[in-house]
Design an enzyme around this catalytic site. Sequence first.
Site, PDB file in Angstrom:
ATOM      1  N   CYS A 333       0.793  -1.225   0.000  1.00 26.41           N
ATOM      2  CA  CYS A 333       0.000   0.000   0.000  1.00 26.41           C
ATOM      3  C   CYS A 333       0.834   1.289   0.000  1.00 26.41           C
ATOM      4  O   CYS A 333       0.640   2.128  -0.892  1.00 26.41           O
ATOM      5  CB  CYS A 333      -0.975   0.041   1.164  1.00 26.41           C
ATOM      6  SG  CYS A 333      -1.347  -1.525   1.914  1.00 26.41           S
ATOM      7  N   GLN A 380       1.181 -11.004  -3.366  1.00 25.01           N
ATOM      8  CA  GLN A 380      -0.271 -10.906  -3.378  1.00 25.01           C
ATOM      9  C   GLN A 380      -0.706 -10.415  -4.746  1.00 25.01           C
ATOM     10  O   GLN A 380       0.026  -9.692  -5.392  1.00 25.01           O
ATOM     11  CB  GLN A 380      -0.740  -9.869  -2.351  1.00 25.01           C
ATOM     12  CG  GLN A 380      -0.559 -10.302  -0.920  1.00 25.01           C
ATOM     13  CD  GLN A 380      -1.016  -9.233   0.043  1.00 25.01           C
ATOM     14  OE1 GLN A 380      -0.727  -8.062  -0.137  1.00 25.01           O
ATOM     15  NE2 GLN A 380      -1.736  -9.631   1.062  1.00 25.01           N
ATOM     16  N   ASP A 382      -2.398  -7.945  -5.489  1.00 27.10           N
ATOM     17  CA  ASP A 382      -2.797  -6.804  -4.695  1.00 27.10           C
ATOM     18  C   ASP A 382      -3.296  -5.671  -5.587  1.00 27.10           C
ATOM     19  O   ASP A 382      -2.801  -5.496  -6.693  1.00 27.10           O
ATOM     20  CB  ASP A 382      -1.553  -6.320  -3.930  1.00 27.10           C
ATOM     21  CG  ASP A 382      -1.902  -5.686  -2.602  1.00 27.10           C
ATOM     22  OD1 ASP A 382      -3.098  -5.589  -2.295  1.00 27.10           O
ATOM     23  OD2 ASP A 382      -0.964  -5.294  -1.895  1.00 27.10           O
ATOM     24  N   HIS A 384      -4.815  -1.454  -5.346  1.00 29.18           N
ATOM     25  CA  HIS A 384      -5.294  -0.276  -4.623  1.00 29.18           C
ATOM     26  C   HIS A 384      -6.036   0.616  -5.599  1.00 29.18           C
ATOM     27  O   HIS A 384      -5.475   1.023  -6.600  1.00 29.18           O
ATOM     28  CB  HIS A 384      -4.129   0.453  -3.954  1.00 29.18           C
ATOM     29  CG  HIS A 384      -3.499  -0.384  -2.886  1.00 29.18           C
ATOM     30  ND1 HIS A 384      -2.418  -1.188  -3.118  1.00 29.18           N
ATOM     31  CD2 HIS A 384      -3.870  -0.611  -1.602  1.00 29.18           C
ATOM     32  CE1 HIS A 384      -2.130  -1.863  -2.008  1.00 29.18           C
ATOM     33  NE2 HIS A 384      -2.980  -1.538  -1.083  1.00 29.18           N
ATOM     34  N   HIS A 509      -8.565  -1.211  -0.760  1.00 32.28           N
ATOM     35  CA  HIS A 509      -7.576  -2.290  -0.860  1.00 32.28           C
ATOM     36  C   HIS A 509      -8.313  -3.522  -1.352  1.00 32.28           C
ATOM     37  O   HIS A 509      -9.356  -3.867  -0.820  1.00 32.28           O
ATOM     38  CB  HIS A 509      -6.981  -2.645   0.504  1.00 32.28           C
ATOM     39  CG  HIS A 509      -6.391  -1.484   1.238  1.00 32.28           C
ATOM     40  ND1 HIS A 509      -5.041  -1.351   1.405  1.00 32.28           N
ATOM     41  CD2 HIS A 509      -6.963  -0.427   1.853  1.00 32.28           C
ATOM     42  CE1 HIS A 509      -4.807  -0.257   2.121  1.00 32.28           C
ATOM     43  NE2 HIS A 509      -5.960   0.328   2.393  1.00 32.28           N
TER      44      HIS A 509
END
Length: 645
Positions: A333, A380, A382, A384, A509
């Site tokens: 993040c 991950q 991931d 954002h 997230h």
Amino acid sequence: MIVLTLPDGARREVPVGTPARDVVASIGERLLKAAIAVVVEGETVDLGTPLRRGGAFRVLTEKDPESLAVLRHSGAHILATAVRRLRPDAQIGFGPAIDDGFYYDFGVEKPFTPEDVEAFEAEMRKVVAEKYPFVREEIDRVEANRRFSDDPLKLERIADLGADEVISTYTDGPFIDLCRGPHVPDTGYLKHFKLLHTAGAYWRGDERRPMLQRIYATAFWKKEDLEQHLFRLEEAKRRDHRVLGKTLDLFMFSQVSPGSAFWTERGTTMYNTLVDFVRDRQREAFQEIRTPLIYNKMLWEQSGHWGKYRENMFLIHNKETEELDSSLKPMNCPSHYVLYGAKKHSYRELPLRYVTFDVLHRNELTGALSGLTRVRQFSQDDCHVFLMESQIDEEVRFLMDFILGHYATFGLEARIKFATRPEVRIGSDEMWDRAERALESALKATGKPYELKPGDGAFYGPKIDFDVQDSLGRAWQLGTIQLDYAAPERFDLQYVGEDNTTHRPVVIHRAVSGSIERFMAILIEHFAGAFPVWLAPEQVRVLPISDDLAPVAAEVTAKMKAAGIRAHMDARSDTLNYRIREGEMMKVPYMAVIGKREAEAGTLAVRERGQGKKQEVVGVDAFIARVLEDVRSRSLGNSGAATGA
RNA sequence: GCUGACGUAGCUCAAUUGGCAGAGCAGCUGAUUUGUAAUCAGCAGGUUGCGAGUUCGAUUCUCGCCGUCAGCUCCA
């Protein structure tokens, strides 16, 4: 008098303090025989309990799932009864029913040995045979302290009880325990049980407190259910990704880097296939980025991790300052915020979705490490999302579709959980009101069923979690959608709105697989290593029957490879039977055998994984087309999830 | 991190009370040329996780370290 309403709408009026047993008896003699406990206004109480309040009343029998917890809780007492008989010095901790059975914690000088556990189980059978009734007693605090004066654990528990709480004890034969209940009528009800294993457990889960010895066990109403449960445990062992990782040659671990996997060629192929799959789905609407792995503490101070999370980070020594003032990143993040914040953004760009597969490191406790499910190094999938508050609704729906579509590809079912504000949190109540409202309304709009988890949100915002069940019915928390109003403040994130002034975006997230490593572990166990064709590290194994056919087989293999199929030839001089056995054990989806007949006709004798002698002779091109179609459609075909292999 | 168990050949596992460390599979070599789940023979393979200690002698006993596994509130 209190009024009880039965499920069929009938009403019973009885004096306050009437034992539940009497009410059940008034409904029917046979029901009384089958009765385990009763539920009054959502509260389960046993038959001996005097009823103090009225309301909805129903009787639990073996058929009701809630009754199993009652049985298991009684099982815990019976275990304690047996342990106290053989080890009178044992202090008594907690003994609750849990999802798959029950446990009981004991304070003893010496840990239990496997022989002790066997002896306890034998002793339990005696207690069961002796059919002691469970007798409930309600006592005052003074009396409670007197009765348990020799057991500091129980005394501590009593001290913690609120002033207005009823203190009750349950006695079965020689054993008395402080307990809220409910219990089955007598110890004879526990017919099908098994002690499973022992482990240390801190008193009340606190590592500063003494360690107790916990015995885990399970119990069922029916013999078949117990056997099925034990079979499931065996099956889980057979599917253990740590074992399959070795036998299928996918990954390994070494003491030179505990908690970080070494991926073999086969494992890497699968890993990359999985990542490519996600990457492909994200190609249109997401922007993939890469950010550094190492940061100095400026970033972590800004994000707040330096204070709270430092112990879990791998710190790096700075040669010049002689300090540990930077670290490997444990999450993506902050670095995404840095990239976002580096330039001005227009509202026209939003929602802006940064995704990455960057490697993360978390310094987990050695005792927490376990195969691929708990590692120190992982990636991950991931994401954002930077967006305007007005976009939350639509964005959550978009992300949910994306996440659920991912699981469906593997035949995994997801349960959705909505978690709201925890006690320890940042931000105003007004902010939380807005965030929860926005997230829940988006969730409702999807029309999908979900479960409420009050107080389970992140400290910076509410979230939606996705629990996935694998083919053995085990739940894993994977995906998540978390609303974050705090990070944009901390990192002073902005966008320029339609009105030409700066505004604060909201951050979401999102993770889909969670960690790729853990998702791999779940897939290995879910499919028992028999992966669908598109995911299998080796899709086709070509087997020439004899040496002189190897050139033909090599040509066919090359043709498959050229078509993009992961094909390998096994032309060793071992017998066909031997090579087929090995292919089956490696769980290769297709084996293509080439004998004289096939070589002449330009065909293949195709053997499908797990289908034994059932073979099919098809043309080479037709076979290639079929494999490519399996890959394109991501068919689950004869994978381990579909066949239970 | 803490508690307990465990660590022997690439893998799965043996080794009486402390007395020359073995087997199957895998590997290598040779023979066999195979029609749908193990062809036969031979060979090689080890600092018994690492390091101390006790002992004439340690895989075995003691201690330390490393690693693996089961767990470490689903509240009486």
